[in-house]
Design an enzyme around this catalytic site. Structure first.
Site, mmCIF file in Angstrom:
data_model
loop_
_atom_site.group_PDB
_atom_site.id
_atom_site.type_symbol
_atom_site.label_atom_id
_atom_site.label_comp_id
_atom_site.label_asym_id
_atom_site.label_seq_id
_atom_site.Cartn_x
_atom_site.Cartn_y
_atom_site.Cartn_z
ATOM 1 N N ARG A 159 0.844 -1.202 0.000
ATOM 2 C CA ARG A 159 0.000 0.000 0.000
ATOM 3 C C ARG A 159 0.880 1.253 0.000
ATOM 4 N NH1 ARG A 159 -3.932 -3.316 2.595
ATOM 5 N NH2 ARG A 159 -3.141 -3.227 4.702
ATOM 6 N N ASP A 198 -6.266 -7.686 -6.887
ATOM 7 C CA ASP A 198 -5.840 -8.454 -5.696
ATOM 8 C C ASP A 198 -6.915 -9.492 -5.357
ATOM 9 O OD1 ASP A 198 -4.484 -9.319 -3.445
ATOM 10 O OD2 ASP A 198 -5.186 -7.673 -2.183
ATOM 11 N N CYS A 211 -2.247 -14.560 -4.370
ATOM 12 C CA CYS A 211 -1.945 -15.071 -3.020
ATOM 13 C C CYS A 211 -2.037 -16.600 -3.006
ATOM 14 C CB CYS A 211 -2.846 -14.428 -1.972
ATOM 15 S SG CYS A 211 -4.586 -14.746 -2.248
ATOM 16 N N ASN A 237 -19.058 -8.424 -9.806
ATOM 17 C CA ASN A 237 -18.039 -9.419 -10.115
ATOM 18 C C ASN A 237 -16.953 -8.719 -10.942
ATOM 19 O OD1 ASN A 237 -16.505 -11.418 -11.304
ATOM 20 N ND2 ASN A 237 -18.250 -12.809 -11.548
ATOM 21 N N ALA A 238 -15.746 -8.673 -10.406
ATOM 22 C CA ALA A 238 -14.679 -7.895 -11.051
ATOM 23 C C ALA A 238 -14.439 -8.345 -12.494
ATOM 24 C CB ALA A 238 -13.393 -8.012 -10.235
ATOM 25 N N PHE A 271 -11.194 -6.083 -6.502
ATOM 26 C CA PHE A 271 -11.099 -6.939 -5.312
ATOM 27 C C PHE A 271 -10.611 -6.063 -4.147
ATOM 28 C CE2 PHE A 271 -10.135 -9.356 -9.134
ATOM 29 C CZ PHE A 271 -11.059 -10.388 -9.081
ATOM 30 N N ASP A 296 -15.784 -4.618 -5.547
ATOM 31 C CA ASP A 296 -15.760 -5.850 -4.751
ATOM 32 C C ASP A 296 -17.130 -6.523 -4.826
ATOM 33 O OD1 ASP A 296 -13.599 -6.939 -2.525
ATOM 34 O OD2 ASP A 296 -15.641 -7.629 -2.105
HETATM 35 N N1 SAH Z 1 -6.972 -5.813 -1.679
HETATM 36 C C1 SAH Z 1 -7.658 -6.070 -0.444
HETATM 37 C C2 SAH Z 1 -7.822 -7.536 -0.149
HETATM 38 C C3 SAH Z 1 -8.584 -8.325 -1.205
HETATM 39 S S1 SAH Z 1 -9.186 -9.855 -0.622
HETATM 40 C C4 SAH Z 1 -6.935 -5.335 0.689
HETATM 41 O O1 SAH Z 1 -5.779 -4.915 0.522
HETATM 42 O O2 SAH Z 1 -7.520 -5.189 1.759
HETATM 43 C C5 SAH Z 1 -10.157 -10.386 -1.965
HETATM 44 C C6 SAH Z 1 -11.485 -9.671 -2.140
HETATM 45 O O3 SAH Z 1 -12.058 -10.145 -3.343
HETATM 46 C C7 SAH Z 1 -12.538 -9.911 -1.067
HETATM 47 O O4 SAH Z 1 -12.944 -8.681 -0.545
HETATM 48 C C8 SAH Z 1 -13.720 -10.569 -1.801
HETATM 49 O O5 SAH Z 1 -14.983 -10.086 -1.354
HETATM 50 C C9 SAH Z 1 -13.477 -10.123 -3.211
HETATM 51 N N2 SAH Z 1 -13.993 -10.982 -4.292
HETATM 52 C C10 SAH Z 1 -13.943 -12.318 -4.407
HETATM 53 N N3 SAH Z 1 -14.403 -12.697 -5.625
HETATM 54 C C11 SAH Z 1 -14.741 -11.561 -6.292
HETATM 55 C C12 SAH Z 1 -15.226 -11.292 -7.593
HETATM 56 N N4 SAH Z 1 -15.454 -12.259 -8.470
HETATM 57 N N5 SAH Z 1 -15.433 -10.008 -7.935
HETATM 58 C C13 SAH Z 1 -15.190 -9.002 -7.069
HETATM 59 N N6 SAH Z 1 -14.710 -9.213 -5.823
HETATM 60 C C14 SAH Z 1 -14.479 -10.464 -5.442
#
Ligand code: SAH
Length: 407
Positions: A223, A311, A351, A290-291, A239, A261
């Site tokens: 970050r 992410d 991850c 959905n991303a 995400f 998200d």
């Molecule tokens: N970047 C964040 C952590 C991400 S964790 C940070 O630094 O705090 C992954 C995230 O992806 C979660 O919040 C989950 O709700 C989201 N997620 C999972 N599948 C998804 C999708 N298909 N589209 C959008 N978000 C999604």
């Protein structure tokens, strides 16, 4: 608690797990996991969570660990020598874990960090995250479970926290034959939204209902990087969870950030986090969806961004899932790179421990190729220093990121 742990009071000495010939090599190199297939014979009848001593086929003592009869990872070692595993032992390990964090982190700049990172701190299956005055812990291994109340007392005493909350609701507990559980295990109940500070940013953390232990501490250093290179940029943060990267970008001078998200609750916290940092709300947009689809819809709309952050959650839980996960990572980077203004940045993370940096780089290169873009890596990113990688235990390395300039 006795020398043997609470579930094994009747045994005089820990049972012995003897490996098949030649299967000790990884243990000698300090890999703490003994898979069921490496075991030649178990002498005694250890129950779930009992201590066991591990020997090579030629009778060399390799270490002392906990037994998990339901898991393919049958034993995880606490120690690679013959040491008595008792409350004093755990007290020394926790003290060492806390000291290690003091040598690598500037505690005046952040009130939250990972205090114990499982196997990397010789405390297999134990995760402890500190959020200001509270600790949140996960017990993810049958062999650490019998020591829960001992460890909670030690953590309370050594950290000086006001409360300890358990979030042992990860599905990996089921593989260990342990039920999911969560709640206060010591002291005060944490507030519904716990405030933490990180490099002059403020975040609300939902310890009881958020993901994992509530916040992604492994991304703290990344970050900072995002903050440094966001001035005057438009940022698409996919995400986003509770918007931590968006806040970092906006604090770094981004003109606008979009947090995408699938979780409405996470996005509400993202909106609150933007406000908490005195950032004008007009500079931030939260998009629930959905991303994968959202990226495509921005393409159709002809939208461009100076920085896109990806992410996603772990796509590959194991080696078998790698091909499918690789396709998903590629699709994301492909769709994202089509949205990046010439010279802009793609910051893409994985991850999944089963996907290493080399493979992730190849996936990203293929994605850019298919998007008819070219680029260069300007930075490799990793999990933070409070998530150390034990040299003998490559599984402790899981987070990897690439910062690519996309031309
Ligand atoms: N970047 C964040 C952590 C991400 S964790 C940070 O630094 O705090 C992954 C995230 O992806 C979660 O919040 C989950 O709700 C989201 N997620 C999972 N599948 C998804 C999708 N298909 N589209 C959008 N978000 C999604």
């Amino acid at each position: 608690m006795s020398y043997l742990g609470s579930t094994a009071m009747t045994l005089e000495k820990p049972a012995i797990v003897r490996l098949k010939p030649g299967r000790e090599a990884s243990v000698v190199r300090r890999h703490p996991w003994i898979f069921s297939g490496a075991i030649g014979k178990v002498q005694g009848s250890p129950a779930s969570g009992d201590l066991v001593r591990v020997f090579s086929a030629d009778d060399r003592l390799l270490g002392v660990g906990g037994f998990s009869p339901n898991s393919q990872i049958r034993v995880r070692l606490f120690s690679f020598c013959d040491v008595e595993i008792n409350p004093d032992y755990f007290s020394r390990q926790i003290e060492r874990a806390i000291k290690r964090r003091h040598t690598i982190l500037n505690h005046t700049q952040r009130s939250a960090f990972r205090l114990v990172y499982g196997e990397s701190d010789d405390l297999p299956g134990l995760i402890v995250d500190k959020y200001s005055d509270f600790l949140v812990c996960q017990f993810l291994f049958a062999g650490i479970e019998p020591w829960k109340s001992t460890l909670v007392d030690i953590l309370a005493e050594q950290s000086g926290c006001c409360g300890i909350f358990e979030r042992s609701d990860a599905s990996s507990r089921l593989k260990e034959g342990l039920p999911k559980t969560s709640g206060v295990v010591w002291g005060e109940q944490p507030p519904e939204t716990l405030l933490i500070n990180e490099h002059e940013m403020y975040f609300g953390v939902d310890v009881a209902g958020g993901q994992k232990t509530g916040f992604y501490l492994d991304q703290v250093e990344n970050r900072q990087f995002v903050q440094q290179c966001s001035k005057d940029k438009t940022v698409l943060n996919c995400f986003s969870y509770t918007g931590a990267f968006s806040v970092a970008a906006l604090k770094g001078g981004a003109s606008h950030a979009i947090s995408v998200d699938a979780s409405a609750a996470a996005l509400q916290l993202a909106i609150d986090n933007v406000a908490r940092n005195d950032i004008d709300q007009s500079r931030h947009t939260a998009v629930e969806g959905n991303a994968f689809n959202v990226l495509r819809s921005y393409q159709q709309a002809g939208q461009q961004f100076d920085m896109v952050i990806l992410d996603p959650p772990k796509f590959a839980e194991n080696k078998k899932q790698v091909p499918k996960a690789a396709r998903a990572y590629k699709d994301l980077s492909l769709q994202a790179s089509k949205l990046i203004a010439p010279g802009g940045l793609l910051i893409t993370f994985s991850c999944s421990g089963a996907i290493d940096m080399n493979l992730f780089q190849k996936i990203t290169a293929d994605a850019l190729q298919d998007a008819k873009r070219h680029g260069e890596i300007v930075r490799y990113l990793h999990q933070g220093a409070d998530h150390p990688i034990a040299l003998g235990f490559p599984e402790s390395q899981y987070l990897k990121g690439l910062v690519c300039r996309v031309n």
